[in-house]
Enzyme design. Structure first.
Site, PDB file in Angstrom:
ATOM      1  N   HIS B 181     -94.200  15.539 -64.314  1.00 20.92           N
ATOM      2  CA  HIS B 181     -94.735  16.378 -63.319  1.00 20.92           C
ATOM      3  C   HIS B 181     -96.303  16.892 -63.396  1.00 20.92           C
ATOM      4  O   HIS B 181     -96.979  17.721 -62.739  1.00 20.92           O
ATOM      5  CB  HIS B 181     -93.984  17.865 -63.486  1.00 20.92           C
ATOM      6  CG  HIS B 181     -92.585  18.092 -62.788  1.00 20.92           C
ATOM      7  ND1 HIS B 181     -92.378  17.947 -61.462  1.00 20.92           N
ATOM      8  CD2 HIS B 181     -91.377  17.461 -63.331  1.00 20.92           C
ATOM      9  CE1 HIS B 181     -91.065  17.633 -61.315  1.00 20.92           C
ATOM     10  NE2 HIS B 181     -90.302  17.614 -62.506  1.00 20.92           N
ATOM     11  N   CYS B 225     -82.976  19.314 -63.946  1.00 16.69           N
ATOM     12  CA  CYS B 225     -84.021  18.443 -64.801  1.00 16.69           C
ATOM     13  C   CYS B 225     -83.746  18.162 -66.101  1.00 16.69           C
ATOM     14  O   CYS B 225     -83.568  17.123 -66.615  1.00 16.69           O
ATOM     15  CB  CYS B 225     -85.518  19.240 -64.544  1.00 16.69           C
ATOM     16  SG  CYS B 225     -86.595  18.422 -63.318  1.00 16.69           S
TER      17      CYS B 225
END
Lengths: 187, 267
Positions: B181, B225
């Site tokens: 990310h 996640c």
């Protein structure tokens, strides 16, 4: 004189205390990990040395640590008992695709007809154009088994080290990438 | 009755989704998943005249005004802007609450108030109910500017904790949040685009995910996640979720992002 010795002893003692005690931040972090539950904490707290270093340095190791890091990672690579680093591409495709094992399509393009592939890693379509020299086969095997033996803290996980696939299955993955018969290399 | 209707409705939607997903993974060029979500959203609106997320909002509203064992409703809870104020509260959370002496995100605050204000025991609090109430309250911050700015020492500590968790590489897949990310933000994992906090990551939850046929809050999404990177998901309402949320939303705040239409509709 005696006073001086006493002072030095006290200093040494203080230093020792300081070194053995967990920093307040580390203690807070561990408390939060435990609050996340037993299973979560267990995985988060059992980082190996490589993971701990990558976390500490935010994935950018200082240059003086890199040679030692690469050597330690290289030493983790195991090879098939047969010594054959290129196995069966058909089984390799299964391992490559399986989300529980290779999960390679998460980041890489592979067989050209598979469009649901990620883009974080380089495309592996036609990887076999490198040929099947001993050097290419060995590099491919070692890179798949432990990517951190080449690029410290890379995104690519160490599938062989963590036994997401065995040495034999690593060789099958190599075949899937390099065998001219593999669909990755067919037009 | 309403619940039954919802399940029937979701069942029909799930069927439609399967056909849709099948059709779109078989095409030659991958569709942009967000465009696909918008297409699906339009289809749901045309077919049913209502979005699935709105049904969760309705359910959450009923639960919000339900009296607990103490005889009080959640109107008696301070969600960050004083008792009974819901407008814009989601945009300023997580924040420190002096009564619980804890930094709380909205879901944790709901969980806390159901105990301290309404008198429920933790074992009586259903996760689905917290999810629906959270969605109801978050809907009052639809498209609001994100305003998570850690100031209180407990908030600053939570931010630092979140940043540390963000970079922690662990588990059999050697992952951390940051490695995808931050370093690879803008790329795709399979067909899913991956964003960084600076690109607004976190600004779409709570959202209905048509591929999963479920409503996800921010905590649910963080769990998704963790599970996908082979790390067992942390307990709900733990500091792990709250710290990561503070970190992500504080970064999104610095970059000037706003929430999407809440609850959002996504793949």
């Amino acid at each position: 004189m005696r006073k001086k010795v006493g002072l030095i002893l006290a200093l040494v003692l203080l230093l020792g205390l300081g070194l053995t005690q967990m920093s307040p931040f580390r203690a807070r972090l561990e408390a939060a990990l435990h609050a996340g539950g037993r299973e979560f904490a267990q995985v988060m707290l059992s980082q190996d040395k490589g993971q701990a270093l990558c976390s500490q340095y935010r994935d950018k190791l200082p240059p003086d640590l890199i040679p030692g890091f690469l050597a330690e990672q290289k030493a983790l690579i195991q090879y098939p008992a047969s010594g054959k680093l290129m196995g069966d591409w058909k089984n390799g495709e299964k391992v490559f695709t399986d989300p529980k094992r290779g999960n390679c399509y998460a980041c890489h393009a592979g067989v050209a007809s598979e469009v649901a592939h990620g883009t974080m890693g380089p495309s592996l379509t036609n990887y076999g154009q490198r040929g099947t020299s001993e050097a290419v086969v060995r590099y491919t095997y070692e890179k798949i088994y432990n990517a951190w033996a080449f690029v410290p803290c890379s995104l690519m996980y160490r599938g062989g080290v963590h036994r997401l696939f065995t040495p034999e299955e690593t060789a099958d993955l190599v075949a899937f990438l390099l065998d001219p018969e593999s669909p990755i290399n067919r037009r | 009755m309403r619940r039954k209707n919802r399940y029937f409705f979701l069942g029909v939607l799930a069927l439609g989704t399967l056909v849709g997903v099948g059709a779109y993974t078989q095409q030659q060029k991958p569709l942009d998943p967000f465009e696909e979500a918008m297409r699906q959203r339009q289809m749901y609106l045309e077919t049913f005249g209502v979005l699935p997320g709105e049904l969760f909002v309705e359910e959450g509203k009923e639960l919000f005004f339900r009296k607990g064992p103490s005889g009080k409703t959640l109107e008696e809870c301070d969600f960050g802007k004083g008792k009974g104020v819901l407008e814009g509260v989601y945009a300023i959370l997580p924040k420190y609450f002096p009564d619980s002496k804890r930094v709380e995100d909205l879901e944790t605050r709901v969980y806390t108030c159901m105990q301290t204000v309404q008198g429920y025991k933790p074992s009586e609090i259903k996760r689905e109910e917290v999810r629906a109430i959270t969605t109801y309250i978050a809907s009052f911050s639809s498209k609001a500017k994100i305003q998570v700015v850690p100031k209180h020492p407990a908030e600053l500590a939570m931010y630092n904790l979140g940043r540390e968790l963000w970079y922690t590489r662990a588990g059999a897949r050697d992952m951390s949040c940051a490695v995808c990310h931050d370093q690879y933000a803008g790329q795709r994992v399979r067909l899913s685009p991956v964003r960084s906090p600076k690109q607004g990551l976190g600004n779409e939850w709570p959202a209905y995910r048509f591929e999963e046929d479920k409503l996800y809050t921010m905590q649910d999404r963080i769990d998704f996640c963790y599970e996908s990177i082979a790390i067992p998901k942390p307990e709900y309402y733990s500091d792990v979720h709250i710290a990561l949320t503070v970190y992500m939303l504080a970064e999104a705040t610095k970059a000037g992002h706003s929430f999407e239409e809440l609850p959002f509709f996504t793949r």
